[in-house]
Design a protein around this motif. Sequence first.
Motif, PDB file in Angstrom:
ATOM      1  N   PRO A 170       0.828  -1.212   0.000  1.00  0.00           N
ATOM      2  CA  PRO A 170       0.000   0.000   0.000  1.00  0.00           C
ATOM      3  C   PRO A 170       0.858   1.256   0.000  1.00  0.00           C
ATOM      4  O   PRO A 170       1.780   1.388   0.806  1.00  0.00           O
ATOM      5  CB  PRO A 170      -0.801  -0.132   1.302  1.00  0.00           C
ATOM      6  CG  PRO A 170      -0.840  -1.579   1.576  1.00  0.00           C
ATOM      7  CD  PRO A 170       0.463  -2.133   1.089  1.00  0.00           C
ATOM      8  N   GLY A 171       0.569   2.162  -0.918  1.00  0.00           N
ATOM      9  CA  GLY A 171       1.281   3.429  -0.991  1.00  0.00           C
ATOM     10  C   GLY A 171       2.675   3.343  -1.576  1.00  0.00           C
ATOM     11  O   GLY A 171       3.414   4.338  -1.550  1.00  0.00           O
ATOM     12  N   LYS A 172       3.036   2.186  -2.099  1.00  0.00           N
ATOM     13  CA  LYS A 172       4.380   2.019  -2.654  1.00  0.00           C
ATOM     14  C   LYS A 172       4.313   1.603  -4.113  1.00  0.00           C
ATOM     15  O   LYS A 172       3.284   1.129  -4.599  1.00  0.00           O
ATOM     16  CB  LYS A 172       5.169   0.982  -1.852  1.00  0.00           C
ATOM     17  CG  LYS A 172       5.472   1.414  -0.427  1.00  0.00           C
ATOM     18  CD  LYS A 172       6.441   0.451   0.234  1.00  0.00           C
ATOM     19  CE  LYS A 172       6.831   0.923   1.617  1.00  0.00           C
ATOM     20  NZ  LYS A 172       7.811   0.005   2.266  1.00  0.00           N
ATOM     21  N   GLU A 173       5.451   1.750  -4.790  1.00  0.00           N
ATOM     22  CA  GLU A 173       5.546   1.327  -6.177  1.00  0.00           C
ATOM     23  C   GLU A 173       5.632  -0.203  -6.232  1.00  0.00           C
ATOM     24  O   GLU A 173       6.101  -0.848  -5.289  1.00  0.00           O
ATOM     25  CB  GLU A 173       6.818   1.908  -6.805  1.00  0.00           C
ATOM     26  CG  GLU A 173       6.892   3.410  -6.783  1.00  0.00           C
ATOM     27  CD  GLU A 173       6.485   4.008  -8.114  1.00  0.00           C
ATOM     28  OE1 GLU A 173       5.949   5.128  -8.112  1.00  0.00           O
ATOM     29  OE2 GLU A 173       6.681   3.345  -9.147  1.00  0.00           O
ATOM     30  N   THR A 199       4.295  -7.824   3.422  1.00  0.00           N
ATOM     31  CA  THR A 199       2.875  -7.613   3.143  1.00  0.00           C
ATOM     32  C   THR A 199       2.695  -6.815   1.863  1.00  0.00           C
ATOM     33  O   THR A 199       3.257  -5.735   1.712  1.00  0.00           O
ATOM     34  CB  THR A 199       2.206  -6.879   4.318  1.00  0.00           C
ATOM     35  OG1 THR A 199       2.233  -7.722   5.475  1.00  0.00           O
ATOM     36  CG2 THR A 199       0.768  -6.523   3.988  1.00  0.00           C
ATOM     37  N   ALA A 200       1.925  -7.372   0.930  1.00  0.00           N
ATOM     38  CA  ALA A 200       1.727  -6.735  -0.376  1.00  0.00           C
ATOM     39  C   ALA A 200       0.771  -7.575  -1.205  1.00  0.00           C
ATOM     40  O   ALA A 200       0.448  -8.711  -0.839  1.00  0.00           O
ATOM     41  CB  ALA A 200       3.058  -6.599  -1.110  1.00  0.00           C
ATOM     42  N   VAL A 201       0.357  -7.017  -2.319  1.00  0.00           N
ATOM     43  CA  VAL A 201      -0.299  -7.809  -3.354  1.00  0.00           C
ATOM     44  C   VAL A 201       0.802  -8.353  -4.249  1.00  0.00           C
ATOM     45  O   VAL A 201       1.647  -7.587  -4.733  1.00  0.00           O
ATOM     46  CB  VAL A 201      -1.301  -6.979  -4.167  1.00  0.00           C
ATOM     47  CG1 VAL A 201      -1.910  -7.831  -5.280  1.00  0.00           C
ATOM     48  CG2 VAL A 201      -2.396  -6.427  -3.263  1.00  0.00           C
ATOM     49  N   TYR A 202       0.801  -9.652  -4.448  1.00  0.00           N
ATOM     50  CA  TYR A 202       1.824 -10.306  -5.253  1.00  0.00           C
ATOM     51  C   TYR A 202       1.258 -10.636  -6.632  1.00  0.00           C
ATOM     52  O   TYR A 202       0.166 -11.222  -6.739  1.00  0.00           O
ATOM     53  CB  TYR A 202       2.313 -11.572  -4.557  1.00  0.00           C
ATOM     54  CG  TYR A 202       3.256 -11.278  -3.420  1.00  0.00           C
ATOM     55  CD1 TYR A 202       2.791 -10.702  -2.245  1.00  0.00           C
ATOM     56  CD2 TYR A 202       4.615 -11.548  -3.537  1.00  0.00           C
ATOM     57  CE1 TYR A 202       3.659 -10.407  -1.203  1.00  0.00           C
ATOM     58  CE2 TYR A 202       5.485 -11.253  -2.506  1.00  0.00           C
ATOM     59  CZ  TYR A 202       5.004 -10.685  -1.339  1.00  0.00           C
ATOM     60  OH  TYR A 202       5.868 -10.391  -0.311  1.00  0.00           O
ATOM     61  N   TYR A 203       2.016 -10.265  -7.651  1.00  0.00           N
ATOM     62  CA  TYR A 203       1.604 -10.455  -9.027  1.00  0.00           C
ATOM     63  C   TYR A 203       2.551 -11.400  -9.749  1.00  0.00           C
ATOM     64  O   TYR A 203       3.774 -11.308  -9.597  1.00  0.00           O
ATOM     65  CB  TYR A 203       1.592  -9.129  -9.774  1.00  0.00           C
ATOM     66  CG  TYR A 203       0.614  -8.117  -9.246  1.00  0.00           C
ATOM     67  CD1 TYR A 203       1.007  -7.194  -8.285  1.00  0.00           C
ATOM     68  CD2 TYR A 203      -0.695  -8.074  -9.719  1.00  0.00           C
ATOM     69  CE1 TYR A 203       0.113  -6.252  -7.790  1.00  0.00           C
ATOM     70  CE2 TYR A 203      -1.599  -7.138  -9.234  1.00  0.00           C
ATOM     71  CZ  TYR A 203      -1.184  -6.241  -8.269  1.00  0.00           C
ATOM     72  OH  TYR A 203      -2.077  -5.304  -7.791  1.00  0.00           O
TER      73      TYR A 203
END
Length: 119
Positions: free
Chosen positions: A41-44, A91-95
């Motif tokens: 969140p809030g990051k590239e 923690t992140a969305v992983y693609y």
Amino acid sequence: QVQLVESGGGLVQAGDSLRLSCAASGGTLANKAMGWFRQAPGKEREFVASIRWITGSTNYADVVKGRFTISRDNAKNSLYLQMNSLKPEDTAVYYCAARVIPRSNWDYWGQGTQVAVSS
């Protein structure tokens, strides 16, 4: 065209492990490299790891080296990311993504899977 579908995300505690999967369909992977990226969140969005489908050669971001392992199963047209010793900052969305070798642009993307690591 290649379609990519990720799975395996979830909520875990710090120090736990998680395995992400990416199912590929619709095109050959023989001329491609595949990779994992993540966006907090809030990051590239940032690079995590990649693998050349035919040779199996891998590349990792420094922040995950020694903790994450990328692999593929040619028979299942699937890509994996084994994540060990998870940290809250993972923690992140992983693609899941794919690119045609030798091009540098990642042209194919999945919809992402959420990974949350609690402290």
